[in-house]
Write an enzyme that holds these catalytic residues in place. Structure first.
Site, PDB file in Angstrom:
ATOM      1  N   CYS A 115     -83.988  70.646 -33.737  1.00  0.00           N
ATOM      2  CA  CYS A 115     -84.775  71.842 -34.058  1.00  0.00           C
ATOM      3  C   CYS A 115     -86.278  71.569 -34.136  1.00  0.00           C
ATOM      4  CB  CYS A 115     -84.289  72.456 -35.361  1.00  0.00           C
ATOM      5  SG  CYS A 115     -82.515  72.811 -35.320  1.00  0.00           S
ATOM      6  N   HIS A 252     -89.779  76.557 -37.651  1.00  0.00           N
ATOM      7  CA  HIS A 252     -88.459  76.670 -37.011  1.00  0.00           C
ATOM      8  C   HIS A 252     -87.685  77.760 -37.730  1.00  0.00           C
ATOM      9  CE1 HIS A 252     -84.386  76.005 -35.907  1.00  0.00           C
ATOM     10  NE2 HIS A 252     -84.078  75.331 -37.010  1.00  0.00           N
ATOM     11  N   ASN A 282     -80.510  81.181 -35.171  1.00  0.00           N
ATOM     12  CA  ASN A 282     -81.108  79.846 -35.074  1.00  0.00           C
ATOM     13  C   ASN A 282     -80.843  79.328 -33.653  1.00  0.00           C
ATOM     14  OD1 ASN A 282     -81.603  77.077 -35.094  1.00  0.00           O
ATOM     15  ND2 ASN A 282     -80.727  76.737 -37.117  1.00  0.00           N
TER      16      ASN A 282
END
Length: 327
Positions: A115, A252, A282
Site C-alpha cells: 500500500c 493511503h 482499499n
C-alpha cells in the site's frame, strides 16, 4: 532530499465497471451496510472481471492520462508499476504495459511496497530523473486485489477493491514537484499483513490464507497511526513547511476511521484530506493516485498548492512525500 529536477505533468485513472456494494456483500458474508460504513467508511468497491488483470487496469489509466493532458508516451524511458498483484510472476506488469503502449525504448520494472507502493514509485522516479539517468517516467499504481481476497472472510472482503492510477514525471529543473520525503519499513511486523507465496512461515509463525490477504487489523491500525503521524511531521520539517501550511493531505485510503485518527493526532483537518475509499475501497498502491485524481476532477487540487502524500501498509513499509502541485 537532493534538489529535485522532476515534475508531475499529467495524471490519469481507471476503475473496472463492476460495482460491489455493501448490500451485495450482505448476501455473501455475515455483515451489513451500517456495520461496514461505521467501521470503514466504505460504501462500494470496483471488481475486475475474470479476464481483466492489473496490466489492463494500469494501461487504461495511462490512456486516460494521455487523452486528458494531450501527452505522448513514445519517448518514456522508464515505466515503474507499483503493485502486489502482478498478472504473472514474470514478465512484469510494467513490461506488459510497455507492450500494450507500443513504447520501443524504455526500461520496465515492477515495485512492490504494497500500500506504500505509489509513494515509493514517485520517490524512485524523482531520484532517477534528478540524477540525470532518466528524462520521462511513467509511475503506475495498479491492483486487482479481488483476485487475492477471500470472500468468505468478512474481516477482509469488505475492504478491498480494484483500480489503477498513473502519473507522468518529466525532467524540469525550473518547476520541480518534489520538495521532501521520508521512507521506512518495520519488517519485523510483516506477519500482521501478508499474502503467502513460496514460504509457509514468517518470523517462525505458520502462515494462513492460502494465497489470499491475511490481516491483523488491530496491529496494523496501531502501527499506522503512530508511524504516519510521526512521518507527516518529518516530511513537513524536511520540506521546511508547517503542517498547517499544507493544502491537502493524501494518505493511503485504507479505512476512514484510521484516517480520522491520523488527522486528529496530527491536528490536520479531515476536510483537507483527499481519499478514494468511499466508492473504491482499499485499492492498495492505487488509492493515492485515485484520490489525487478525484481531487483534480472535482476541482479541489489547484496549481501551486502543497500536497503531502503518505503511503503505508504491508511490509510494514511506509513512504511520505511533500510535493508542489503544478497541474
Amino acid at each position: 532530499m537532493a534538489t529535485s529536477k522532476a515534475r508531475i505533468t499529467a495524471i490519469g485513472s481507471y476503475v473496472p465497471e463492476r460495482i460491489l456494494t455493501n448490500s451485495d456483500l450482505e448476501k455473501m458474508v455475515e455483515t451489513n451496510d451500517e456495520w461496514i460504513v461505521k467501521r470503514t467508511g466504505i460504501k462500494e468497491r470496483r471488481i475486475a472481471n475474470e479476464k481483466e488483470f492489473t496490466s489492463d487496469l494500469g494501461y487504461k489509466a495511462v490512456v486516460d492520462l494521455m487523452e486528458r493532458y494531450d501527452k505522448t508516451v513514445d519517448d518514456v524511458d522508464l515505466i515503474i508499476v507499483c503493485t502486489m498483484t502482478p498478472d504473472y510472476k514474470t514478465p512484469s506488469v510494467a513490461s506488459n504495459i510497455q507492450a500494450k503502449l507500443g513504447i520501443k525504448n524504455t526500461g520496465a520494472i515492477d515495485l512492490n511496497a504494497a500500500c506504500a507502493g505509489f509513494t515509493y514509485g514517485l520517490y524512485v522516479a524523482n531520484g532517477m530523473i534528478s540524477s540525470g539517468l532518466n528524462k520521462k517516467v511513467l509511475v503506475v499504481g495498479a491492483e486487482t486485489l479481488s483476485k487475492i481476497t477471500d470472500f468468505t472472510d468478512r474481516t477482509t472482503c469488505i475492504l478491498f477493491g480494484d483500480g489503477a492510477g498513473a502519473v507522468l514525471v518529466e525532467y524540469d529543473e525550473r518547476q520541480p514537484s518534489f520538495i521532501s520525503s521520508h521512507i521506512g519499513s518495520e519488517g519485523e511486523g510483516g506477519q500482521h499483513l501478508y499474502c503467502t507465496n513460496l514460504a509457509t512461515q514468517m518470523n517462525s509463525i505458520d502462515l494462513q490464507g492460502n494465497g489470499c490477504i491475511v490481516q491483523n487489523g488491530r496491529e496494523v491500525y496501531k502501527w499506522a497511526i503512530k508511524t504516519v503521524t510521526n512521518g507527516m511531521k518529518t516530511v513537513a520539517e524536511k520540506g521546511m513547511v508547517n503542517l498547517d501550511k499544507v493544502d491537502w493531505f493524501v494518505p493511503h485510503s485504507a479505512n476512514l476511521r484510521m484516517l480520522e485518527s491520523i488527522c486528529e493526532k496530527s491536528n490536520f483537518p479531515i476536510e483537507k484530506t483527499l481519499y478514494s475509499l468511499v466508492h473504491y475501497g482499499n485499492t492498495s498502491s492505487a488509492t493515492i493516485p485515485l484520490s489525487m485524481d478525484i481531487g483534480v476532477r472535482e476541482g479541489k487540487l489547484k496549481a501551486g498548492e502543497h500536497v503531502l502524500l503518505y503511503g503505508f501498509g504491508g511490509g510494514l513499509a511506509h513512504a511520505g512525500l511533500l510535493i508542489k502541485w503544478t497541474l
